[in-house]
Design a protein around this motif. Structure first.
Motif, short mmCIF file in Angstrom:
data_model
loop_
_atom_site.label_atom_id
_atom_site.label_comp_id
_atom_site.label_asym_id
_atom_site.label_seq_id
_atom_site.Cartn_x
_atom_site.Cartn_y
_atom_site.Cartn_z
N ILE A 34 29.56 32.43 46.15
CA ILE A 34 29.96 33.40 45.14
C ILE A 34 30.89 32.66 44.18
CG2 ILE A 34 31.05 35.61 44.66
CD1 ILE A 34 30.73 36.30 47.60
N THR A 35 30.62 32.73 42.90
CA THR A 35 31.45 32.06 41.91
C THR A 35 32.20 33.10 41.09
OG1 THR A 35 29.92 30.20 41.78
CG2 THR A 35 31.45 30.47 39.95
N PHE A 36 33.50 32.87 40.98
CA PHE A 36 34.38 33.76 40.21
C PHE A 36 34.89 32.98 39.00
CE2 PHE A 36 34.58 35.01 44.63
CZ PHE A 36 34.45 36.39 44.57
N MET A 47 45.99 34.24 46.39
CA MET A 47 44.99 34.29 47.46
C MET A 47 45.41 33.43 48.64
SD MET A 47 41.42 34.17 45.40
CE MET A 47 41.70 34.30 43.66
N LYS A 48 45.87 32.22 48.34
CA LYS A 48 46.28 31.32 49.42
C LYS A 48 47.48 31.90 50.19
CE LYS A 48 45.87 26.83 48.89
NZ LYS A 48 45.96 25.44 48.38
N ASN A 49 48.45 32.44 49.46
CA ASN A 49 49.63 33.02 50.11
C ASN A 49 49.26 34.24 50.95
OD1 ASN A 49 51.40 31.12 49.06
ND2 ASN A 49 51.85 32.34 47.24
N THR A 50 48.37 35.08 50.44
CA THR A 50 47.95 36.27 51.17
C THR A 50 47.28 35.87 52.48
OG1 THR A 50 47.67 37.51 49.11
CG2 THR A 50 46.55 38.36 51.06
N LEU A 51 46.39 34.90 52.43
CA LEU A 51 45.73 34.44 53.66
C LEU A 51 46.75 33.88 54.65
CD1 LEU A 51 42.58 32.70 52.14
CD2 LEU A 51 42.62 34.82 53.48
N GLN A 52 47.69 33.10 54.16
CA GLN A 52 48.72 32.54 55.04
C GLN A 52 49.59 33.64 55.64
OE1 GLN A 52 50.34 29.69 52.26
NE2 GLN A 52 49.06 28.04 53.07
N LEU A 105 36.47 42.02 46.86
CA LEU A 105 37.66 42.89 46.85
C LEU A 105 38.93 42.06 46.99
CD1 LEU A 105 36.47 45.90 49.06
CD2 LEU A 105 37.02 45.93 46.60
N PHE A 106 38.89 41.07 47.88
CA PHE A 106 40.06 40.22 48.11
C PHE A 106 40.42 39.45 46.83
CE2 PHE A 106 41.69 36.00 49.25
CZ PHE A 106 42.89 36.38 49.84
N VAL A 107 39.45 38.83 46.20
CA VAL A 107 39.71 38.06 44.99
C VAL A 107 40.21 38.97 43.87
CG1 VAL A 107 38.63 36.64 43.18
CG2 VAL A 107 38.09 36.21 45.59
N ASP A 108 39.58 40.14 43.74
CA ASP A 108 39.99 41.07 42.68
C ASP A 108 41.42 41.53 42.84
OD1 ASP A 108 37.58 40.84 41.39
OD2 ASP A 108 36.77 42.75 42.11
#
Length: 113
Positions: A34-36, A47-52, A105-108
């Motif tokens: 999927i390309t954004f 995104m990186k911080n949320t995953l961490q 949804l996560f990226v948005d």
């Protein structure tokens, strides 16, 4: 001699079949990338911080692989605005459509309006 040839042929057929089956199962559990676009540096960092914050190890830099609870994915960000995410492995009971919806949804959430 003929029996050895038949046995060897059967072994080769079994190996080819099992390799093909393993590849088909692997392809079944992976999804298309999927390309954004318009992913800002702030959104990528979000995104990186949320995953961490969820306890998921995220490699440093603009590309890498992450894995959690039977799902493995890769990401690649060009450092400006294009982010590509690929689900490489997932449980067979999760469809690619469902996985893609969750990723979108996560990226948005971090990209904002």
């Amino acid at each position: 001699m003929r029996i050895k040839l038949i046995a060897a042929s059967l072994i080769v057929i079994c190996l080819v079949f099992s390799l093909g089956l393993a590849q088909a199962q692997n392809e079944e559990n992976s999804c298309k990338p999927i390309t954004f676009v318009n992913v800002t540096p702030d959104a990528f960092e979000c995104m990186k911080n949320t995953l961490q914050n969820y306890g998921i190890d995220v490699p440093p830099g603009n590309e890498g692989e992450i894995s959690e609870r039977g799902v493995t994915g890769s990401f690649e960000w060009d450092g400006k605005s294009i982010l590509t995410i690929t689900i490489k492995e997932k449980p067979s009971w999760i469809s690619c459509e469902t996985a893609d919806e969750r990723v979108i949804l996560f990226v948005d959430e971090c990209k904002g309006p």
